[in-house]
Scaffold this active site. Sequence first.
Site, PDB file in Angstrom:
ATOM      1  N   ASP A 155     -51.371 -27.699 -20.049  1.00 49.05           N
ATOM      2  CA  ASP A 155     -50.198 -28.147 -19.301  1.00 49.05           C
ATOM      3  C   ASP A 155     -49.839 -29.576 -19.690  1.00 49.05           C
ATOM      4  O   ASP A 155     -50.644 -30.306 -20.302  1.00 49.05           O
ATOM      5  CB  ASP A 155     -50.525 -28.073 -17.800  1.00 49.05           C
ATOM      6  CG  ASP A 155     -49.293 -27.866 -16.926  1.00 49.05           C
ATOM      7  OD1 ASP A 155     -48.173 -28.119 -17.402  1.00 49.05           O
ATOM      8  OD2 ASP A 155     -49.468 -27.463 -15.768  1.00 49.05           O
ATOM      9  N   ASP A 208     -42.021 -22.272 -13.415  1.00 46.89           N
ATOM     10  CA  ASP A 208     -42.738 -22.234 -12.134  1.00 46.89           C
ATOM     11  C   ASP A 208     -41.971 -21.431 -11.090  1.00 46.89           C
ATOM     12  O   ASP A 208     -42.490 -21.179 -10.009  1.00 46.89           O
ATOM     13  CB  ASP A 208     -42.982 -23.657 -11.620  1.00 46.89           C
ATOM     14  CG  ASP A 208     -44.175 -24.302 -12.314  1.00 46.89           C
ATOM     15  OD1 ASP A 208     -44.987 -23.572 -12.914  1.00 46.89           O
ATOM     16  OD2 ASP A 208     -44.292 -25.543 -12.271  1.00 46.89           O
TER      17      ASP A 208
HETATM   18  C1  GLA Z   1     -47.652 -27.188 -13.398  1.00 44.66           C
HETATM   19  C2  GLA Z   1     -47.659 -25.747 -13.884  1.00 44.66           C
HETATM   20  C3  GLA Z   1     -48.122 -24.855 -12.763  1.00 44.66           C
HETATM   21  C4  GLA Z   1     -49.504 -25.307 -12.281  1.00 44.66           C
HETATM   22  C5  GLA Z   1     -49.448 -26.749 -11.849  1.00 44.66           C
HETATM   23  C6  GLA Z   1     -50.826 -27.278 -11.526  1.00 44.66           C
HETATM   24  O1  GLA Z   1     -46.638 -27.382 -12.463  1.00 44.66           O
HETATM   25  O2  GLA Z   1     -46.406 -25.354 -14.347  1.00 44.66           O
HETATM   26  O3  GLA Z   1     -48.167 -23.512 -13.189  1.00 44.66           O
HETATM   27  O4  GLA Z   1     -50.436 -25.136 -13.315  1.00 44.66           O
HETATM   28  O5  GLA Z   1     -48.907 -27.580 -12.868  1.00 44.66           O
HETATM   29  O6  GLA Z   1     -50.827 -28.582 -11.112  1.00 44.66           O
END
Ligand code: GLA
Length: 673
Positions: free
Chosen positions: A441, A502
């Site tokens: 990420d 998300d």
């Molecule tokens: C980002 C990702 C999510 C999750 C969060 C965790 O927003 O897109 O899927 O992994 O971080 O903090």
Amino acid sequence: MINYEEPGLWLLATPSSAYVVRLGPDGAPRCAHWGPRLTPDQARALPPGREELPGEGGERFGVAGLQVRYGDAVRGVEWRHLDHEIDPGGDGAAGHLVIRMADRHYPLEIDLHYRVRPGSDAIDRWTTLRNTGDEPITILRCDSAAWTVPQREDYRLTHVTGGWGAEFQVRRTALATAETVLTSRRGHSGHHANPWVMLDAGDATEDHGEVWSAALAWSGSWRITVERDHDGRAGWSGGFGHEGVTWRLGPGEALETPAFSGVYSAEGFGGISHRWHDHVRRHVLPEPRRVRPVVFNSWEATEFDISQAQQMELAELAAGIGVELFVMDDGWFGGRTGETAGLGDWWPNPERFPDGLTPLVEHVKRLGMAFGLWVEPESVNPDSELYRTHPEWVLRQPNRHPTEVRNQLLLDFSRDDVADWAYDRLDELVTGDDIAFLKWDMNRPFTEAGDEVWVPYIRNVYAVIDRLRAAHPHLMIEGCASGGGRADLGMIARTDQIWTSDDTDAAQRIAIQHGYGQIYPACTMGAWVTDSPNAITGGRTPLAFRFHVAMAGALGIGGDLRRWGPEDLEQAKHLVARYKEIRPVVHGGRMDRLADWAVQYTLDADVVVLSWRPTMLVRATAPLRLRGLDPDGRYRDEDTGEICHGALLMSHGLPRPWPFEGVSELKRFTRVG
Ligand code: GLA
């Protein structure tokens, strides 16, 4: 196949397109043709057109893809053709052409690269600059390539826009007689845009008409300037970096840009997508044939509030419905019990996992699943051991306040010591507990980054991932940046899939997936089934609907299975099994968008159709007409056993008498004669 047809004329041929480069009288390489296939005779009859990489100087007043300043403050380029190198390629081999140029006066050499690959309609183009002198040269802009489309009466631009939780929204608008800039200045490719572009003459449809497109293999800041001039000509120039970021090219140094690949199709936007999907699956993905496992991801179920026992319980439930890979998301390491602490401390939280990760990993494996972890290697919370030990590793500038986003700073990945640290930590993590999957990420854009950071930072991210893959050939990696903020051909070239958004609300996801799939194939598109009501939107959708939407990509489960009743779990198990049956077709087949709310996948004799009615505003009454079948073929409906004619499935289609929203359908046909 690439051929040198006569002095100063090169003909590049792909299975269904041709590209012709011709040296102009001024010595500059120019585009003579980008479109349908041509014979060498036809190519020889073409005059040179617009420049392949226009610089500054002379009577050039359009977009300058190359801007340089020499030690004496003189700017621009005057071309001199040096020579070329050609590997023609041919069936089963990549062709590569390098046209070498130099400035007439200054010690600057430039190579224009062209590459075609077996069976692919994409033409990869990139640029190398070399300083052959003994004084530095300032590079103000160095695009990978400029692409020119043939002159038409009118032009239409297609691109995507959006934001966090709303990525990949397709926009199709008339192209203004102006310069239209698509760009990211954020250090990642962006939620608000994506580094690709398409132009048509305003007459292309999903399956008819000419479309020209290009996509950049770069995961940092980028800029594509689409130009329609007053003489009615159009094209675009694009590459890494955004305006104002400069580069010092020292004596003897070279700068190589990422590839900016172009695809032409005479078969509409659907034809463009087919060609991109094929290209990505054949030549971009590192492991195209690897089966994308059904993932469970813990993020929406538990967020930061995790424990070993709870993860074990989720793993049992996930295994029970057929999940193949269990991924523990954020919150497992250091002091990371919320957004404010722990990023950078990549060891199991000793309170949550007193015996390390091994008991959980073993549990997951005993349940027949592989194990994966979320990491965010480029970031650090100021409240972390890492920051306390290495405050100097953070991306910042003297006399400037370091901006925190989501309570975190970025590590300066352009530093080799930082990249080495990241590699060592991840290598140790993956080795120690036999980790099969990393979700990589990146949850904040660059701020306070100096000129020299933007490019080496991304190169070092690439290098760390490449090293990890080389050391752990079975490791799978999912690219993520707060959802789909870093989805591009550069990332796809070194990962197995991308976390698309998300926003997991199935009704909203359809449009996000529609945009993602314009260029990138379904096997790379991470798609979870989560809870209803949805955690972000509050939207409610039936479980089957959520599955049918997520089955159009690489299926995952992201809901809190502890709150799913026995009936839901039973239905989920059935739908996961159905997905495993159609997975080879969805991931390996040709994708046709039958409507904004329906997709068809076809692989050899197998046909899969997924369709959805997310809201009453979608009038799902017209029959859904299938594409690309054999009109003389007979197809068995795998649910009813009925034999249908290919011709009728394409002309009359499937009936859709759907009275309400939240309805969805998965249909399978097999060709039987
Ligand atoms: C980002 C990702 C999510 C999750 C969060 C965790 O927003 O897109 O899927 O992994 O971080 O903090």
